[in-house]
Design an enzyme around this catalytic site. Structure first.
Site, PDB file in Angstrom:
ATOM      1  N   ASP A 189       0.422   3.767   1.700  1.00  0.00           N
ATOM      2  CA  ASP A 189       0.373   4.363   3.045  1.00  0.00           C
ATOM      3  C   ASP A 189       1.784   4.696   3.561  1.00  0.00           C
ATOM      4  O   ASP A 189       2.672   3.837   3.558  1.00  0.00           O
ATOM      5  CB  ASP A 189      -0.319   3.374   3.994  1.00  0.00           C
ATOM      6  N   CYS A 216       0.844  -1.200   0.000  1.00  0.00           N
ATOM      7  CA  CYS A 216       0.000   0.000   0.000  1.00  0.00           C
ATOM      8  C   CYS A 216       0.879   1.250   0.000  1.00  0.00           C
ATOM      9  O   CYS A 216       1.985   1.252   0.530  1.00  0.00           O
ATOM     10  CB  CYS A 216      -0.899  -0.004   1.236  1.00  0.00           C
TER      11      CYS A 216
HETATM   12 CO    CO Z   1      -3.432   1.192   3.008  1.00  0.00          CO
END
Ligand code: CO
Length: 214
Positions: free
Chosen positions: A44, A42
């Site tokens: 993130d 991800c």
């Molecule tokens: Co994520």
């Protein structure tokens, strides 16, 4: 919070540290890359790929997007996987999700998210495939965590559907596909222990692109 200028200062310090540890570090780095791993994770900011695996520059080929999706119409991820398998000949492909994933969370909310709709649709499709299991989990946080895991599992299956991956595996016995989840609360990586051979056998009836009969 680091200022923009601070980033260049950080870079200079990093260069000095690397050279102090190994004077020829950058000579080696400039030569070639031969990573054994492709990591798909991800975007993130709290899940830094190299750092959580303790790997140095040159040791892992990385692709990151919102909620670590492997979509067959995404030219970006398809190119990354093809290059990693056909040219770099990676031995392992890791799909790594994480709990508290905003992308997965957004897909659980029945709301028009504009441009994000087609992207989040992939995760909603995972929910639909596993609706019975997920709806049976009454605790919403637990259901959310399970969807994170099932999303990783389905993206691993998507990797396995690719012709380049199947053909290399039949010929070389690699790459092997792994599904992991990173826990932000503990920093621990959890291996979902997906059975790659079983996944491959399970999808071959429909997705066999190896050119063989079995
Ligand atoms: Co994520």
């Amino acid at each position: 919070m680091a200022t923009y200028e601070q980033l260049f200062e950080n870079n200079r310090k990093w260069v000095e540290e690397k050279k102090a540890g190994d004077a020829s570090f950058f000579d080696k780095l400039a030569r070639d890359q031969q990573p054994d791993y492709l990591y798909i994770g991800c975007s993130d900011s709290r899940v830094p790929a190299n750092e959580i695996m303790g790997l140095e520059p040159g040791e892992v080929f990385v692709h990151r997007n919102v909620a670590n999706l492997v979509n067959a119409t995404d030219l970006n991820v398809m190119s990354v996987i093809n290059y990693a398998v056909v040219h770099l000949k990676v031995k392992h492909i890791i799909v790594c999700g994480h709990y508290n994933c905003g992308g997965v969370r957004a897909a659980m909310i029945p709301k028009d998210m504009g441009i994000l709709n087609p992207w989040l649709r992939n995760i909603r499709d995972v929910y639909r495939l596993h609706k019975d299991e997920l709806n049976a989990i009454t605790n919403e946080d637990k259901r959310y965590e399970r969807l994170v895991e099932l999303n990783v599992q389905e993206q691993c299956i998507n990797v396995t559907k690719l012709a380049s991956v199947q053909q290399s595996y039949v010929k070389n016995k690699f790459p092997v596909v792994h599904g992991w989840v990173f826990d932000l609360h503990t920093g621990i990586l959890k291996d979902l222990n997906l059975d790659f051979d079983e996944i491959l056998r399970g999808i071959q009836e429909i997705y066999n692109l190896t050119g063989s009969e079995e």
